[in-house]
Design a protein around this motif. Structure first.
Motif, PDB file in Angstrom:
ATOM      1  N   THR A 202       0.838  -1.195   0.000  1.00 52.33           N
ATOM      2  CA  THR A 202       0.000   0.000   0.000  1.00 52.33           C
ATOM      3  C   THR A 202       0.872   1.244   0.000  1.00 52.33           C
ATOM      4  OG1 THR A 202      -0.122   0.132   2.419  1.00 52.33           O
ATOM      5  CG2 THR A 202      -1.823  -1.184   1.297  1.00 52.33           C
ATOM      6  N   ASP A 203       0.276   2.349  -0.443  1.00 58.80           N
ATOM      7  CA  ASP A 203       0.992   3.621  -0.424  1.00 58.80           C
ATOM      8  C   ASP A 203       1.339   4.036   1.003  1.00 58.80           C
ATOM      9  OD1 ASP A 203       0.809   3.754  -3.170  1.00 58.80           O
ATOM     10  OD2 ASP A 203      -0.976   5.046  -3.168  1.00 58.80           O
ATOM     11  N   ALA A 204       0.459   3.694   1.945  1.00 59.84           N
ATOM     12  CA  ALA A 204       0.708   4.073   3.336  1.00 59.84           C
ATOM     13  C   ALA A 204       1.984   3.428   3.865  1.00 59.84           C
ATOM     14  CB  ALA A 204      -0.485   3.668   4.200  1.00 59.84           C
ATOM     15  N   LEU A 205       2.227   2.181   3.499  1.00 59.60           N
ATOM     16  CA  LEU A 205       3.441   1.500   3.937  1.00 59.60           C
ATOM     17  C   LEU A 205       4.674   2.156   3.322  1.00 59.60           C
ATOM     18  CD1 LEU A 205       4.866  -0.815   5.396  1.00 59.60           C
ATOM     19  CD2 LEU A 205       4.446  -2.251   3.385  1.00 59.60           C
ATOM     20  N   GLU A 206       4.625   2.423   2.037  1.00 53.93           N
ATOM     21  CA  GLU A 206       5.761   3.061   1.372  1.00 53.93           C
ATOM     22  C   GLU A 206       6.018   4.449   1.933  1.00 53.93           C
ATOM     23  OE1 GLU A 206       7.894   1.518  -0.593  1.00 53.93           O
ATOM     24  OE2 GLU A 206       6.646  -0.205  -0.065  1.00 53.93           O
ATOM     25  N   GLN A 207       4.958   5.180   2.211  1.00 59.70           N
ATOM     26  CA  GLN A 207       5.107   6.520   2.773  1.00 59.70           C
ATOM     27  C   GLN A 207       5.761   6.471   4.146  1.00 59.70           C
ATOM     28  OE1 GLN A 207       1.433   8.652   3.413  1.00 59.70           O
ATOM     29  NE2 GLN A 207       2.455  10.638   3.365  1.00 59.70           N
ATOM     30  N   ALA A 208       5.335   5.517   4.976  1.00 59.36           N
ATOM     31  CA  ALA A 208       5.920   5.381   6.313  1.00 59.36           C
ATOM     32  C   ALA A 208       7.403   5.047   6.229  1.00 59.36           C
ATOM     33  CB  ALA A 208       5.166   4.310   7.105  1.00 59.36           C
ATOM     34  N   LYS A 209       7.764   4.201   5.272  1.00 51.81           N
ATOM     35  CA  LYS A 209       9.176   3.869   5.071  1.00 51.81           C
ATOM     36  C   LYS A 209       9.966   5.100   4.641  1.00 51.81           C
ATOM     37  CE  LYS A 209       8.601  -1.016   3.828  1.00 51.81           C
ATOM     38  NZ  LYS A 209       8.747  -2.029   2.741  1.00 51.81           N
ATOM     39  N   GLN A 210       9.424   5.838   3.683  1.00 50.54           N
ATOM     40  CA  GLN A 210      10.115   7.020   3.172  1.00 50.54           C
ATOM     41  C   GLN A 210      10.271   8.099   4.234  1.00 50.54           C
ATOM     42  OE1 GLN A 210       7.883   8.186  -0.312  1.00 50.54           O
ATOM     43  NE2 GLN A 210       8.333   6.277  -1.401  1.00 50.54           N
ATOM     44  N   GLN A 211       9.334   8.165   5.152  1.00 48.51           N
ATOM     45  CA  GLN A 211       9.382   9.142   6.232  1.00 48.51           C
ATOM     46  C   GLN A 211      10.276   8.699   7.381  1.00 48.51           C
ATOM     47  OE1 GLN A 211       5.205   9.504   7.174  1.00 48.51           O
ATOM     48  NE2 GLN A 211       4.870  11.142   5.677  1.00 48.51           N
ATOM     49  N   GLY A 212      10.845   7.509   7.272  1.00 48.88           N
ATOM     50  CA  GLY A 212      11.727   7.008   8.313  1.00 48.88           C
ATOM     51  C   GLY A 212      11.005   6.559   9.563  1.00 48.88           C
ATOM     52  N   ARG A 213       9.726   6.218   9.430  1.00 55.82           N
ATOM     53  CA  ARG A 213       8.943   5.823  10.600  1.00 55.82           C
ATOM     54  C   ARG A 213       9.074   4.338  10.918  1.00 55.82           C
ATOM     55  NH1 ARG A 213       8.255  10.258  13.174  1.00 55.82           N
ATOM     56  NH2 ARG A 213       6.102  10.007  13.894  1.00 55.82           N
ATOM     57  N   LEU A 214       9.656   3.567  10.016  1.00 59.21           N
ATOM     58  CA  LEU A 214       9.811   2.126  10.220  1.00 59.21           C
ATOM     59  C   LEU A 214      11.302   1.793  10.181  1.00 59.21           C
ATOM     60  CD1 LEU A 214       6.975   0.832   7.847  1.00 59.21           C
ATOM     61  CD2 LEU A 214       6.785   1.556  10.235  1.00 59.21           C
ATOM     62  N   PRO A 215      12.003   1.910  11.311  1.00 58.73           N
ATOM     63  CA  PRO A 215      13.465   1.759  11.321  1.00 58.73           C
ATOM     64  C   PRO A 215      13.969   0.455  10.728  1.00 58.73           C
ATOM     65  CG  PRO A 215      12.701   2.635  13.417  1.00 58.73           C
ATOM     66  CD  PRO A 215      11.478   2.252  12.650  1.00 58.73           C
ATOM     67  N   PHE A 216      13.231  -0.629  10.932  1.00 57.89           N
ATOM     68  CA  PHE A 216      13.639  -1.927  10.387  1.00 57.89           C
ATOM     69  C   PHE A 216      12.867  -2.279   9.121  1.00 57.89           C
ATOM     70  CE2 PHE A 216      14.725  -3.242  15.016  1.00 57.89           C
ATOM     71  CZ  PHE A 216      15.888  -2.490  14.949  1.00 57.89           C
ATOM     72  N   GLY A 217      12.143  -1.308   8.587  1.00 55.74           N
ATOM     73  CA  GLY A 217      11.430  -1.501   7.335  1.00 55.74           C
ATOM     74  C   GLY A 217      10.118  -2.240   7.442  1.00 55.74           C
ATOM     75  N   LYS A 218       9.607  -2.412   8.664  1.00 57.85           N
ATOM     76  CA  LYS A 218       8.373  -3.171   8.837  1.00 57.85           C
ATOM     77  C   LYS A 218       7.621  -2.667  10.057  1.00 57.85           C
ATOM     78  CE  LYS A 218      10.629  -6.722  11.631  1.00 57.85           C
ATOM     79  NZ  LYS A 218      10.860  -8.158  11.839  1.00 57.85           N
ATOM     80  N   ALA A 219       6.336  -3.022  10.111  1.00 62.02           N
ATOM     81  CA  ALA A 219       5.493  -2.731  11.266  1.00 62.02           C
ATOM     82  C   ALA A 219       5.450  -3.993  12.145  1.00 62.02           C
ATOM     83  CB  ALA A 219       4.095  -2.339  10.819  1.00 62.02           C
ATOM     84  N   PRO A 220       5.139  -3.785  13.450  1.00 61.46           N
ATOM     85  CA  PRO A 220       4.691  -2.549  14.078  1.00 61.46           C
ATOM     86  C   PRO A 220       5.845  -1.683  14.559  1.00 61.46           C
ATOM     87  CG  PRO A 220       4.598  -4.312  15.682  1.00 61.46           C
ATOM     88  CD  PRO A 220       5.028  -4.956  14.383  1.00 61.46           C
ATOM     89  N   VAL A 221       5.525  -0.400  14.688  1.00 63.46           N
ATOM     90  CA  VAL A 221       6.422   0.561  15.327  1.00 63.46           C
ATOM     91  C   VAL A 221       5.569   1.459  16.212  1.00 63.46           C
ATOM     92  CG1 VAL A 221       7.945   2.558  14.988  1.00 63.46           C
ATOM     93  CG2 VAL A 221       8.152   0.558  13.488  1.00 63.46           C
ATOM     94  N   LEU A 222       5.990   1.627  17.449  1.00 62.37           N
ATOM     95  CA  LEU A 222       5.307   2.531  18.372  1.00 62.37           C
ATOM     96  C   LEU A 222       6.102   3.818  18.458  1.00 62.37           C
ATOM     97  CD1 LEU A 222       2.935   2.760  20.449  1.00 62.37           C
ATOM     98  CD2 LEU A 222       4.601   2.089  22.199  1.00 62.37           C
ATOM     99  N   VAL A 223       5.411   4.936  18.206  1.00 57.99           N
ATOM    100  CA  VAL A 223       6.047   6.249  18.306  1.00 57.99           C
ATOM    101  C   VAL A 223       5.644   6.852  19.642  1.00 57.99           C
ATOM    102  CG1 VAL A 223       6.379   8.493  17.226  1.00 57.99           C
ATOM    103  CG2 VAL A 223       5.831   6.493  15.801  1.00 57.99           C
ATOM    104  N   LEU A 224       6.618   7.105  20.511  1.00 51.27           N
ATOM    105  CA  LEU A 224       6.344   7.679  21.816  1.00 51.27           C
ATOM    106  C   LEU A 224       6.048   9.170  21.700  1.00 51.27           C
ATOM    107  CD1 LEU A 224       9.046   5.881  24.001  1.00 51.27           C
ATOM    108  CD2 LEU A 224       6.815   5.064  23.206  1.00 51.27           C
ATOM    109  N   ASP A 225       5.548   9.737  22.765  1.00 54.47           N
ATOM    110  CA  ASP A 225       5.155  11.146  22.742  1.00 54.47           C
ATOM    111  C   ASP A 225       6.318  12.073  22.408  1.00 54.47           C
ATOM    112  OD1 ASP A 225       2.535  10.526  23.336  1.00 54.47           O
ATOM    113  OD2 ASP A 225       2.790  10.769  25.491  1.00 54.47           O
ATOM    114  N   ASP A 226       7.552  11.654  22.762  1.00 54.61           N
ATOM    115  CA  ASP A 226       8.714  12.500  22.472  1.00 54.61           C
ATOM    116  C   ASP A 226       9.316  12.216  21.102  1.00 54.61           C
ATOM    117  OD1 ASP A 226       9.978  10.067  22.787  1.00 54.61           O
ATOM    118  OD2 ASP A 226      11.267  10.701  24.450  1.00 54.61           O
ATOM    119  N   GLY A 227       8.648  11.356  20.312  1.00 57.93           N
ATOM    120  CA  GLY A 227       9.114  11.044  18.966  1.00 57.93           C
ATOM    121  C   GLY A 227       9.998   9.823  18.862  1.00 57.93           C
ATOM    122  N   THR A 228      10.370   9.232  20.003  1.00 54.72           N
ATOM    123  CA  THR A 228      11.178   8.021  19.976  1.00 54.72           C
ATOM    124  C   THR A 228      10.435   6.900  19.257  1.00 54.72           C
ATOM    125  OG1 THR A 228      12.248   8.587  22.072  1.00 54.72           O
ATOM    126  CG2 THR A 228      12.316   6.270  21.411  1.00 54.72           C
TER     127      THR A 228
END
Length: 201
Positions: free
Chosen positions: A36-62
């Motif tokens: 899906t585009d959402a997965l590719e977008q998350a990867k491009q935004q650096g939100r998936l450090p290992f390239g896959k879900a799940p990823v939890l984003v903490l309130d401080d951005g960690t």
């Protein structure tokens, strides 16, 4: 917090299940399904450090990747985290085994059956090998649960939620013969009766 979650993935489901059982409805969810585009977008935004879900984003951005690491973070100081150091180590042992052994067979066979882009890998030989190995792994759980209600201690822990994610759908999704494992079946039923339980989508 924000959870990047793949709806069809057991690894993402185990995190959603813990959040539901804890009554944590304050976590925003972003679905990132395969292809899906959402997965590719998350990867491009650096939100998936290992390239896959799940990823939890903490309130401080960690960013916290890896399902079982997220379980340990969210489960800290809850009823799903044993107080005894020995029981915690036993719980972690099951969680390490889930990723090192169980997930790579039970989940992989289900994925080869479910995802069109992976079906070319589902040769008869590979599927038969995964079926035999999966039954052996499920037998380990069956033997352990034959004399107890939960994997560790006298109540559900993160280990139970972790292994439930792919085990409860191993028959329907993976084609495993779950009738061979009555103790696992009873354990699955106990988990579905936990207050706040939510099933896989």
């Amino acid at each position: 917090m924000i959870l990047y979650s793949m709806p069809t993935s057991g690894n993402s489901y185990k995190v959603r299940l813990l959040l539901a059982l804890l009554g944590r409805h304050d976590v925003q969810r972003i679905d990132v399904e395969y292809l899906t585009d959402a997965l590719e977008q998350a990867k491009q935004q650096g939100r998936l450090p290992f390239g896959k879900a799940p990823v939890l984003v903490l309130d401080d951005g960690t960013l916290l990747p890896e399902s079982n690491a997220i379980l340990c973070y969210l489960g800290d100081d809850t009823r799903f985290m044993p107080q005894s150091p020995v029981a915690r180590a036993q719980m972690l042992g099951w969680m390490f085994w889930e990723q090192n052994q169980h997930e790579g067979v039970i989940a992989v066979r289900a994925a080869l059956r479910a995802y069109p882009h992976r079906r070319a890998l589902a040769t008869p030989e590979r599927m038969a090998e995964l079926l035999e190995r999966g039954h052996d792994l499920l037998q380990i759980m069956e033997d352990h649960l034959a004399t107890r209600d939960w994997l560790v201690g006298d109540h559900a822990t993160l280990a139970d939620l972790c292994l439930f994610a792919y085990t409860h759908s191993a028959g329907a999704r993976g084609g495993f013969d779950m009738a061979r494992f009555p103790a696992i079946g009873a354990w699955i039923e106990r988990i579905t009766q936990l207050d706040g339980f939510e099933g896989l989508e």
